[in-house]
Design a protein around this motif. Structure first.
Motif, PDB file in Angstrom:
ATOM      1  N   PHE A 113       0.804  -1.226   0.000  1.00  0.00           N
ATOM      2  CA  PHE A 113       0.000   0.000   0.000  1.00  0.00           C
ATOM      3  C   PHE A 113       0.841   1.282   0.000  1.00  0.00           C
ATOM      4  CE2 PHE A 113      -2.664  -3.309   1.866  1.00  0.00           C
ATOM      5  CZ  PHE A 113      -3.751  -3.236   1.013  1.00  0.00           C
ATOM      6  N   SER A 114       2.114   1.124  -0.277  1.00  0.00           N
ATOM      7  CA  SER A 114       2.965   2.321  -0.212  1.00  0.00           C
ATOM      8  C   SER A 114       2.760   3.203  -1.451  1.00  0.00           C
ATOM      9  CB  SER A 114       4.432   1.927  -0.087  1.00  0.00           C
ATOM     10  OG  SER A 114       4.919   1.546  -1.331  1.00  0.00           O
ATOM     11  N   THR A 115       2.938   4.491  -1.256  1.00  0.00           N
ATOM     12  CA  THR A 115       2.912   5.438  -2.384  1.00  0.00           C
ATOM     13  C   THR A 115       4.275   6.115  -2.417  1.00  0.00           C
ATOM     14  OG1 THR A 115       1.995   7.063  -0.884  1.00  0.00           O
ATOM     15  CG2 THR A 115       0.432   5.915  -2.308  1.00  0.00           C
ATOM     16  N   THR A 116       4.629   6.671  -3.541  1.00  0.00           N
ATOM     17  CA  THR A 116       5.979   7.241  -3.645  1.00  0.00           C
ATOM     18  C   THR A 116       6.137   8.501  -2.817  1.00  0.00           C
ATOM     19  OG1 THR A 116       5.221   8.132  -5.717  1.00  0.00           O
ATOM     20  CG2 THR A 116       6.719   6.255  -5.831  1.00  0.00           C
ATOM     21  N   SER A 117       5.121   9.363  -2.756  1.00  0.00           N
ATOM     22  CA  SER A 117       5.274  10.588  -1.943  1.00  0.00           C
ATOM     23  C   SER A 117       3.959  10.926  -1.244  1.00  0.00           C
ATOM     24  CB  SER A 117       5.732  11.753  -2.815  1.00  0.00           C
ATOM     25  OG  SER A 117       4.845  11.899  -3.886  1.00  0.00           O
ATOM     26  N   PRO A 118       3.670  10.214  -0.152  1.00  0.00           N
ATOM     27  CA  PRO A 118       2.427  10.514   0.556  1.00  0.00           C
ATOM     28  C   PRO A 118       2.494  11.892   1.222  1.00  0.00           C
ATOM     29  CG  PRO A 118       3.766   9.021   1.824  1.00  0.00           C
ATOM     30  CD  PRO A 118       4.482   9.239   0.554  1.00  0.00           C
ATOM     31  N   GLU A 119       1.317  12.456   1.464  1.00  0.00           N
ATOM     32  CA  GLU A 119       1.286  13.753   2.146  1.00  0.00           C
ATOM     33  C   GLU A 119       1.514  13.510   3.629  1.00  0.00           C
ATOM     34  OE1 GLU A 119      -2.079  16.198   1.458  1.00  0.00           O
ATOM     35  OE2 GLU A 119      -1.936  16.002  -0.709  1.00  0.00           O
ATOM     36  N   VAL A 120       2.537  14.094   4.148  1.00  0.00           N
ATOM     37  CA  VAL A 120       2.873  13.857   5.550  1.00  0.00           C
ATOM     38  C   VAL A 120       3.193  15.153   6.269  1.00  0.00           C
ATOM     39  CG1 VAL A 120       3.720  11.507   5.247  1.00  0.00           C
ATOM     40  CG2 VAL A 120       5.263  13.425   4.904  1.00  0.00           C
ATOM     41  N   SER A 121       3.344  15.017   7.576  1.00  0.00           N
ATOM     42  CA  SER A 121       3.597  16.177   8.409  1.00  0.00           C
ATOM     43  C   SER A 121       4.985  16.758   8.147  1.00  0.00           C
ATOM     44  CB  SER A 121       3.510  15.753   9.869  1.00  0.00           C
ATOM     45  OG  SER A 121       4.180  16.673  10.666  1.00  0.00           O
ATOM     46  N   PRO A 122       5.109  18.099   8.154  1.00  0.00           N
ATOM     47  CA  PRO A 122       6.442  18.709   7.985  1.00  0.00           C
ATOM     48  C   PRO A 122       7.366  18.420   9.167  1.00  0.00           C
ATOM     49  CG  PRO A 122       4.789  20.383   8.412  1.00  0.00           C
ATOM     50  CD  PRO A 122       4.056  19.114   8.226  1.00  0.00           C
ATOM     51  N   PHE A 123       6.786  17.987  10.309  1.00  0.00           N
ATOM     52  CA  PHE A 123       7.634  17.665  11.480  1.00  0.00           C
ATOM     53  C   PHE A 123       8.621  16.550  11.175  1.00  0.00           C
ATOM     54  CE2 PHE A 123       4.172  19.208  14.486  1.00  0.00           C
ATOM     55  CZ  PHE A 123       4.808  20.406  14.684  1.00  0.00           C
ATOM     56  N   LEU A 124       8.237  15.695  10.226  1.00  0.00           N
ATOM     57  CA  LEU A 124       9.090  14.544   9.927  1.00  0.00           C
ATOM     58  C   LEU A 124      10.424  14.971   9.321  1.00  0.00           C
ATOM     59  CD1 LEU A 124       6.327  12.149   8.643  1.00  0.00           C
ATOM     60  CD2 LEU A 124       7.585  11.955  10.768  1.00  0.00           C
ATOM     61  N   ASN A 125      10.500  16.274   8.939  1.00  0.00           N
ATOM     62  CA  ASN A 125      11.793  16.785   8.445  1.00  0.00           C
ATOM     63  C   ASN A 125      12.723  17.124   9.604  1.00  0.00           C
ATOM     64  OD1 ASN A 125      10.694  16.719   5.904  1.00  0.00           O
ATOM     65  ND2 ASN A 125      10.025  18.851   5.967  1.00  0.00           N
ATOM     66  N   ASP A 126      12.142  17.245  10.785  1.00  0.00           N
ATOM     67  CA  ASP A 126      12.912  17.700  11.948  1.00  0.00           C
ATOM     68  C   ASP A 126      13.699  16.542  12.564  1.00  0.00           C
ATOM     69  OD1 ASP A 126      12.371  20.161  14.313  1.00  0.00           O
ATOM     70  OD2 ASP A 126      13.462  18.319  14.782  1.00  0.00           O
ATOM     71  N   PRO A 127      15.046  16.650  12.661  1.00  0.00           N
ATOM     72  CA  PRO A 127      15.850  15.533  13.175  1.00  0.00           C
ATOM     73  C   PRO A 127      15.484  15.161  14.615  1.00  0.00           C
ATOM     74  CG  PRO A 127      17.257  17.245  12.254  1.00  0.00           C
ATOM     75  CD  PRO A 127      15.877  17.795  12.265  1.00  0.00           C
ATOM     76  N   GLY A 128      15.170  16.170  15.433  1.00  0.00           N
ATOM     77  CA  GLY A 128      14.811  15.896  16.832  1.00  0.00           C
ATOM     78  C   GLY A 128      13.568  15.048  16.925  1.00  0.00           C
ATOM     79  N   PHE A 129      12.585  15.411  16.145  1.00  0.00           N
ATOM     80  CA  PHE A 129      11.350  14.636  16.152  1.00  0.00           C
ATOM     81  C   PHE A 129      11.585  13.235  15.576  1.00  0.00           C
ATOM     82  CE2 PHE A 129       7.634  12.994  13.989  1.00  0.00           C
ATOM     83  CZ  PHE A 129       6.764  12.899  15.057  1.00  0.00           C
ATOM     84  N   ALA A 130      12.397  13.194  14.511  1.00  0.00           N
ATOM     85  CA  ALA A 130      12.682  11.898  13.867  1.00  0.00           C
ATOM     86  C   ALA A 130      13.301  10.933  14.875  1.00  0.00           C
ATOM     87  CB  ALA A 130      13.601  12.106  12.681  1.00  0.00           C
ATOM     88  N   ALA A 131      14.292  11.424  15.640  1.00  0.00           N
ATOM     89  CA  ALA A 131      14.959  10.564  16.629  1.00  0.00           C
ATOM     90  C   ALA A 131      13.961  10.102  17.692  1.00  0.00           C
ATOM     91  CB  ALA A 131      16.120  11.308  17.274  1.00  0.00           C
TER      92      ALA A 131
END
Lengths: 309, 467
Positions: A113-131
């Protein structure tokens, strides 16, 4: 990029299937070749999946955990990697067929069910949040594995009590090993959860500094999801201490692990249902008409930026 | 140089002979040595090449265990192996007729080798896949080698048998799982405890059965073993015997000798296998401290009672207690099974485990037989090549001789460097010619064609034709 992602989409389920097949082969036959190969295949799969996830992250310039499909793939990786650590530490391979089977299921669903570029939160760009998100994922995966091993313990315990000497009796590790695996998973999960909560707090304060005061008030450490996470951490820590210092062992300890897991799932479910707050990372949610407050952190950030302009 | 040979075996084993026949057929090492001297009797020459005896026997290897007595023979083709063996057995005072009765089977050629491989892999054993037979075969082979160099066929067959046995044991699960009561008890205990070394066992009763079970637990490095018996003297005697055996077993292991059945697993830190004795009055205390209880007394009434176990459980903080009752009549009161965190097992349970393991072993037979067929093919290939070796050796000697002459000639006319280069070049040439010749001989379609090729090669390059 699309070609590469498509290749990964096909390759990953295949790798997980091979790993699962090898562990099933090991469980049913205990063949030395299966014994030799299963851990190696699992390691190769973890390495390949990590490279694949990192590549996807670099290409998309964000943590690839935004869409449900991406989350399932990440969950599969976390599950296999955590299991592998436990397996290597405890040196018991015969429970692998269960974990790798679940991992395969998750990666299959994720890839299908994966798509190449799903619409996601901009927070996921943040390294702190990612960790923070990665640590949370690994922590809860470890707790889930603890539940799985505790269940196996209770099943084997029941079979021994009833004098049933079937395949599980012949192939499964001893009760003591299953207990060590369950406790070992909690020992991994507790520090990971603690680190993720600390990192989450730091990230939250950092985010609050970047927002105006009215918005920042939304980011509260008294958020029910955060509070329940601390309670979970406390509960598991007490269990570990009891096991270490009070001699909590055997059936009682494993029942506690199962009950703890069900409590976590129920508590989280209830909290997410009744308190949908900033731990929701979908970017396209409507702003609540009643409260006037943004429902998601992404919306909050976007509004903040707008206010700044 | 010996000519073509054939392999034979006469076997009296548990499948075709009752115990009393097997007892009569048994050959102790002295008698086996006498038989080897009577039949083979010829030591290898200075090149370790065996020669045949005057009756055509090249070598003989007797194998005698409690379940089988087998005599493997390698004789010059055309020799009456049966007659030879009968004479040999009569000469050493063994019951020769027994080996030619309905209790004996006779096999020869590849069938004899297949049988040897199966024996080595434990497929012919009473307990399928049992490992002791491999060591017993090695002992027999060692004894034979100390008397005379085995013929090429027997030597190759035994080496192949050891390899086949090892492969079957490592590549299949034919030897996995307990098939004896005492070992099944250990296997069951290991479903509770990973490392027995960290745990304490109590042996209730100091009889023969208890001693055997205790030996198996000590072999698997139980941490502490406490013997509790009504007669403290008997408990102390058993404890002393077990201590002495364990020490001897560990010493033997350290000396890399072939560890016997009950040789303990390595214990470099010396943490495991501590043996102590307690008087009968302290049985309840011993139960509270133990993780494994082995009860084997000859008492007519239960000796492990619910109130004793309940008192022990109260002090165990939820740790499971594994009680194994292998006494008849039972030592453990039936109500003990209803106490929480107590697991009681009896002889019927152990029998269930053994039957399950035997069935699992039987399931491995096709795989094991496949390995044996693989190894037999290897032996067959070797057998097919054995007749071309003397001719190829002669051919090689002829070519080497020619090369040496040519290099000598070059050395007279040219420098040493040039001679060395020519030497190397001709060496390569010989290698290629030999390689091609051997492969042509091996690939002959029929035996006749190969013999014709060999004859041609011999005629052209035979030693007497050299100039």
């Amino acid at each position: 990029m699309i070609t590469m992602m498509s290749v990964f989409k096909i390759l990953m389920p295949m790798l997980y299937l091979v790993v699962w097949g090898t562990y099933i082969w090991l469980f049913y036959t205990d063949h030395p070749t299966a014994r030799r190969l299963c851990t190696r295949f699992a390691m190769i799969t973890v390495i390949m999946h990590t490279i694949c996830t990192a590549s996807r992250g670099i290409i998309l310039d964000r943590l690839p955990m935004g869409a449900p499909a991406e989350f399932f793939c990440a969950l599969a990786l976390a599950m296999l990697a955590t299991y592998l650590v436990i397996e290597i530490r405890i040196k018991a391979k015969n429970t692998g067929f269960l974990v790798t089977g679940l991992s395969f299921l998750f990666v299959f669903v994720g890839s299908a069910f994966s798509t190449t570029s799903p619409e996601v939160s901009p927070f996921l760009n943040d390294p702190g949040f990612a960790a923070h998100a990665v640590l949370v994922l690994f922590a809860y995966t470890a707790m889930s594995l603890s539940f799985l091993f505790a269940m196996l313990y209770l099943i084997l315990n029941r079979q021994l009590m009833r004098h049933q000497f079937g395949l599980l009796f012949r192939r499964s590790p001893s009760l003591e090993v299953l207990e060590r695996m369950s406790v070992g998973a909690v020992k991994m999960g507790v520090p990971l959860l603690f680190a993720s909560l600390c990192l989450g707090h730091l990230w939250m304060y950092d985010l609050a500094d970047r927002m105006d005061s009215e918005m920042a008030v939304m980011l509260s450490p008294w958020d029910p999801k955060i509070l329940i996470s601390w309670v979970i951490l406390l509960g598991y820590s007490v269990g570990l201490l009891g096991n270490r210092f009070l001699g909590w062992r055997g059936k009682r300890m494993n029942i506690m692990a199962v009950v703890a897991f069900f409590t976590v799932v129920s508590a989280m479910g209830l909290v997410y249902h009744f308190f949908p707050s900033f731990h929701n990372f979908k970017s396209n949610q409507p702003i609540s008409a009643l409260s006037g407050f943004p429902e998601t952190a992404a919306q909050m950030l976007a509004l903040n930026e707008e206010a700044g302009r | 140089m010996i000519g073509p040979t054939s392999l034979h075996v006469r076997s009296i084993n548990h499948k075709n002979a009752p115990t009393e026949v097997r007892e009569k057929a048994h050959l102790d090492p002295e008698r086996a040595a006498e038989l080897m001297d009577a039949l083979g009797g010829h030591l290898a020459d200075e090149n370790h090449v065996p020669s045949e005896s005057e009756h055509g026997c090249i070598s003989v290897i007797p194998v005698s265990t409690c379940n089988r007595t087998e005599i493997y023979l390698e004789v010059i083709e055309g020799t009456d192996a049966d007659e030879l063996l009968r004479r040999g057995l009569a000469e050493v005072g063994a019951d020769a007729d027994l080996f030619f009765s309905e209790h004996a089977t006779s096999l020869q050629g590849l069938d004899a080798v297949r049988h040897l491989y199966s024996v080595s892999a434990g497929l012919e054993s009473m307990m399928l896949g049992e490992p002791q037979i491999s060591a017993q075969l090695k002992d027999a082979y060692r004894l034979a080698r100390s008397h005379h160099e085995p013929g090429p066929g027997l030597m190759r067959a035994f080496q192949g048998a050891f390899r086949a046995g090892k492969r079957v044991r490592t590549e299949t699960r034919i030897s996995v799982g307990a098939v004896s009561v005492a070992f099944a008890a250990v296997e069951l205990a290991r479903k509770f405890f990973d490392k027995l070394c960290d745990h304490r066992a109590v042996l209730v009763g100091a009889g023969e059965t208890g001693g055997l079970a205790a030996r198996h637990f000590l072999q698997h490095n139980i941490g502490n073993l406490t013997v509790v018996n009504r007669s403290l003297g008997n408990a102390e005697t058993l404890a002393d015997t077990l201590r002495a055996e364990r020490k001897a077993g560990l010493d033997k292991k350290a000396g890399k000798n072939s560890g016997g059945l009950l040789a303990p697993a390595p214990d470099p830190q010396g943490k495991c296998g501590k043996i102590s004795v307690r008087p009968w009055e302290l049985l309840t205390e011993a139960l509270a401290e133990a993780d494994v209880i082995l009860s084997t007394t000859g008492a007519t009434e239960p000796v492990i009672l619910p109130d004793m176990v309940e008192a022990a459980v109260a002090r165990r903080k939820g740790k499971p207690l594994f009680i194994l009752d292998i006494a008849v009549p039972r030592d453990v009161h039936p109500d003990v099974a209803n106490i929480g965190n107590i697991f009681t097992f009896g002889l019927d349970d152990l029998d269930g485990i053994i039957q399950g393991n035997l069935a699992a072993r039987a399931g491995q037979l096709p795989h094991a037989q496949g390995i044996i067929e693989d190894e037999l093919k290897e032996f067959q290939r070797w057998l097919e090549e054995i007749d071309i070796r003397p001719t190829v050796a002669e051919f090689k000697a002829y070519l080497e001789d020619l090369k040496d002459k040519q290099v000598g000639f070059v050395r007279k006319k040219q420098s040493d460097e040039v001679a060395a280069a020519v030497d190397r070049s001709l060496q390569q040439f010989i290698k290629k010619v030999l390689g091609r010749s051997v492969s042509t001989l091996k690939n002959a379609q029929t035996k006749e064609e190969r013999e014709r090729d060999l004859e041609t090669l011999r005629r052209i390059f035979a030693p007497e034709d050299r100039d």
